[in-house]
Design an enzyme around this catalytic site. Structure first.
Site, PDB file in Angstrom:
ATOM      1  N   LYS A 109       1.498  -3.891  12.840  1.00  0.00           N
ATOM      2  CA  LYS A 109       2.118  -3.727  11.727  1.00  0.00           C
ATOM      3  C   LYS A 109       3.475  -4.666  11.662  1.00  0.00           C
ATOM      4  O   LYS A 109       3.495  -5.209  12.741  1.00  0.00           O
ATOM      5  CB  LYS A 109       2.665  -2.367  11.514  1.00  0.00           C
ATOM      6  CG  LYS A 109       1.737  -1.308  11.056  1.00  0.00           C
ATOM      7  CD  LYS A 109       2.011   0.255  10.968  1.00  0.00           C
ATOM      8  CE  LYS A 109       3.403   0.286  10.223  1.00  0.00           C
ATOM      9  NZ  LYS A 109       3.186  -0.319   9.036  1.00  0.00           N
ATOM     10  N   GLY A 110       4.075  -4.656  10.521  1.00  0.00           N
ATOM     11  CA  GLY A 110       5.091  -5.700  10.646  1.00  0.00           C
ATOM     12  C   GLY A 110       5.158  -6.778   9.687  1.00  0.00           C
ATOM     13  O   GLY A 110       6.196  -7.848  10.002  1.00  0.00           O
TER      14      GLY A 110
ATOM     15  N   THR B 255       0.768  -1.165   0.038  1.00  0.00           N
ATOM     16  CA  THR B 255       0.018  -0.166  -0.227  1.00  0.00           C
ATOM     17  C   THR B 255       0.926   1.294  -0.130  1.00  0.00           C
ATOM     18  O   THR B 255       0.619   2.116  -0.834  1.00  0.00           O
ATOM     19  CB  THR B 255      -1.168   0.075   1.195  1.00  0.00           C
ATOM     20  OG1 THR B 255      -1.465  -1.273   1.323  1.00  0.00           O
ATOM     21  CG2 THR B 255      -1.973   1.114   0.918  1.00  0.00           C
TER      22      THR B 255
ATOM     23  N   GLY C  66       5.193  -7.274   7.022  1.00  0.00           N
ATOM     24  CA  GLY C  66       6.115  -7.039   5.869  1.00  0.00           C
ATOM     25  C   GLY C  66       7.815  -7.074   6.527  1.00  0.00           C
ATOM     26  O   GLY C  66       8.695  -6.827   5.877  1.00  0.00           O
TER      27      GLY C  66
ATOM     28  N   ASP D 201       1.767   5.349   5.734  1.00  0.00           N
ATOM     29  CA  ASP D 201       2.056   4.005   5.987  1.00  0.00           C
ATOM     30  C   ASP D 201       1.050   3.093   6.017  1.00  0.00           C
ATOM     31  O   ASP D 201      -0.211   3.372   6.126  1.00  0.00           O
ATOM     32  CB  ASP D 201       2.877   3.574   7.052  1.00  0.00           C
ATOM     33  CG  ASP D 201       4.060   2.373   6.848  1.00  0.00           C
ATOM     34  OD1 ASP D 201       3.691   1.689   5.884  1.00  0.00           O
ATOM     35  OD2 ASP D 201       4.642   1.922   7.752  1.00  0.00           O
ATOM     36  N   GLY D 202       0.957   1.999   5.484  1.00  0.00           N
ATOM     37  CA  GLY D 202      -0.122   0.965   5.355  1.00  0.00           C
ATOM     38  C   GLY D 202      -0.103   0.124   6.870  1.00  0.00           C
ATOM     39  O   GLY D 202       0.662   0.386   8.029  1.00  0.00           O
ATOM     40  N   ALA D 203      -1.066  -0.723   7.198  1.00  0.00           N
ATOM     41  CA  ALA D 203      -1.157  -1.485   8.313  1.00  0.00           C
ATOM     42  C   ALA D 203      -1.565  -2.852   8.163  1.00  0.00           C
ATOM     43  O   ALA D 203      -2.321  -3.083   6.964  1.00  0.00           O
ATOM     44  CB  ALA D 203      -2.238  -0.687   9.379  1.00  0.00           C
ATOM     45  N   ASP D 204      -1.503  -3.891   8.979  1.00  0.00           N
ATOM     46  CA  ASP D 204      -2.182  -5.248   8.892  1.00  0.00           C
ATOM     47  C   ASP D 204      -3.387  -5.335   9.577  1.00  0.00           C
ATOM     48  O   ASP D 204      -4.209  -6.036   9.180  1.00  0.00           O
ATOM     49  CB  ASP D 204      -1.011  -6.200   9.726  1.00  0.00           C
ATOM     50  CG  ASP D 204       0.428  -6.136   8.759  1.00  0.00           C
ATOM     51  OD1 ASP D 204       0.279  -6.500   7.448  1.00  0.00           O
ATOM     52  OD2 ASP D 204       1.413  -5.959   9.459  1.00  0.00           O
TER      53      ASP D 204
ATOM     54  N   GLU E 234       9.669   1.311  11.033  1.00  0.00           N
ATOM     55  CA  GLU E 234       8.321   2.079  10.894  1.00  0.00           C
ATOM     56  C   GLU E 234       7.933   2.833  12.331  1.00  0.00           C
ATOM     57  O   GLU E 234       7.532   4.147  12.378  1.00  0.00           O
ATOM     58  CB  GLU E 234       7.088   1.064  10.691  1.00  0.00           C
ATOM     59  CG  GLU E 234       7.544   0.571   9.133  1.00  0.00           C
ATOM     60  CD  GLU E 234       6.591  -0.570   8.777  1.00  0.00           C
ATOM     61  OE1 GLU E 234       6.437  -0.862   7.620  1.00  0.00           O
ATOM     62  OE2 GLU E 234       5.782  -1.221   9.528  1.00  0.00           O
TER      63      GLU E 234
HETATM   64  C1  5RP Z   1       5.505  -3.677   6.947  1.00  0.00           C
HETATM   65  C2  5RP Z   1       4.226  -3.308   7.294  1.00  0.00           C
HETATM   66  C3  5RP Z   1       3.329  -2.836   6.191  1.00  0.00           C
HETATM   67  O1  5RP Z   1       2.868  -1.605   6.426  1.00  0.00           O
HETATM   68  C4  5RP Z   1       1.819  -3.891   6.509  1.00  0.00           C
HETATM   69  O2  5RP Z   1       2.297  -4.979   6.479  1.00  0.00           O
HETATM   70  C5  5RP Z   1       0.841  -3.506   5.428  1.00  0.00           C
HETATM   71  O3  5RP Z   1       1.359  -4.056   4.359  1.00  0.00           O
HETATM   72  P1  5RP Z   1       0.884  -4.117   2.821  1.00  0.00           P
HETATM   73  O4  5RP Z   1       0.444  -2.753   2.658  1.00  0.00           O
HETATM   74  O5  5RP Z   1       1.362  -4.667   2.057  1.00  0.00           O
HETATM   75  O6  5RP Z   1      -0.696  -4.750   3.035  1.00  0.00           O
HETATM   76  O7  5RP Z   1       3.782  -3.019   8.699  1.00  0.00           O
HETATM   77  O8  5RP Z   1       6.408  -3.979   8.067  1.00  0.00           O
END
Ligand code: 5RP
Length: 252
Positions: free
Chosen positions: A115-116, A48, A118, A102-105, A124
């Protein structure tokens, strides 16, 4: 005899079907509307955040943004931004960031995050906790009722030394929540995944709610050998959620 079944409704034309990646891009572009010339920007990591970084570079190249400095949250984002020509710096030179995107899970109703997944949670959290504003960008699949509520991983970065001891201590902390944990592996092979900081990641999974997040955070961080966890409590200023019915912005 032949049973007559009513014909299913025809699928919508392909061009009208929004994929999850389309939704991520919509949220990312919306967030970049908050970027102004001269800002110091925290650049997030993941599929994202990648759209936001692309959009910032596009606006820079079109001359619609000027004098931007980016602080990347991972080596991957660093490489993306370098390739796109975004000027970069770090927290040592720019300890206060105007805006991080930033994105999030996972996102809970109070805008607490996981998060994390990724792997970049430590950088972050360092960048986003140093930001005056932290705008989170997600598609609607990331909304949960409580942190851990997706039943997917809650990552914890640990030092490699005796990682299985750390894993056992983490799992024991959350025994009442039906916690299990595992060492994150590389996608190829059996080797441990290594973060940008040379550490390992333990992924925790919960059967049930873990209760008070600040207490959980304190308990995790009190364990020797733990570097950081993926709960981002009270850090998000707003969350932009893109869904098939449109975009909503959640603020505290
Ligand atoms: C990476 C993260 C990402 O922001 C989280 O995993 C979301 O990822 P994506 O946008 O691919 O769904 O925390 O460490």
């Amino acid at each position: 005899p032949t049973l007559m079944v009513p014909a299913a409704a025809p699928p919508p034309p392909a061009s009208l079907v929004l994929t999850q990646d389309d939704l991520k891009k919509i949220a990312a572009y919306k967030a970049v509307e908050h970027v102004k010339s001269g800002m110091v920007l925290g650049l997030g990591t993941g599929s994202t955040a990648k759209h936001a970084v692309n959009r910032i570079a596009q606006l820079l190249n079109q001359g619609k943004l000027k004098d931007i400095v980016g602080i990347p949250t991972s080596s991957t984002t660093h490489e993306q931004a370098v390739n796109l020509g975004i000027p970069l710096s770090d927290l040592d030179s720019h300890p206060v960031i105007d805006l991080a995107i930033d994105g999030a899970d996972e996102v809970d109703p109070e805008l607490n995050l996981v998060k994390g997944r990724g792997g970049s949670l430590l950088r972050e959290k360092m960048v986003e906790s140093a930001s005056k504003k932290f705008v989170v960008i997600v598609d609607e699949s990331k909304l949960v009722n409580y942190v851990g509520g997706s039943k997917l991983a809650m990552p914890v970065e640990v030092i490699p030394f005796c990682w299985s001891h750390s894993l056992n201590r983490l799992v024991a902390l959350f025994a009442d929540s039906g916690c299990v944990g595992e060492l994150r592996k590389c996608v190829t092979g059996e080797k441990a995944y290594v973060t940008d900081n040379g550490n390992y990641i333990i992924d925790l999974y919960f059967e049930r709610d873990i209760g008070d997040l600040n207490e959980a955070s304190d308990a995790i961080l009190r364990l020797p050998g733990i570097v950081e966890h993926g709960m981002f409590i009270g850090l998000a200023t707003s969350v932009i959620v893109a869904g098939v019915d449109g975009v909503t912005v959640k603020t505290k």
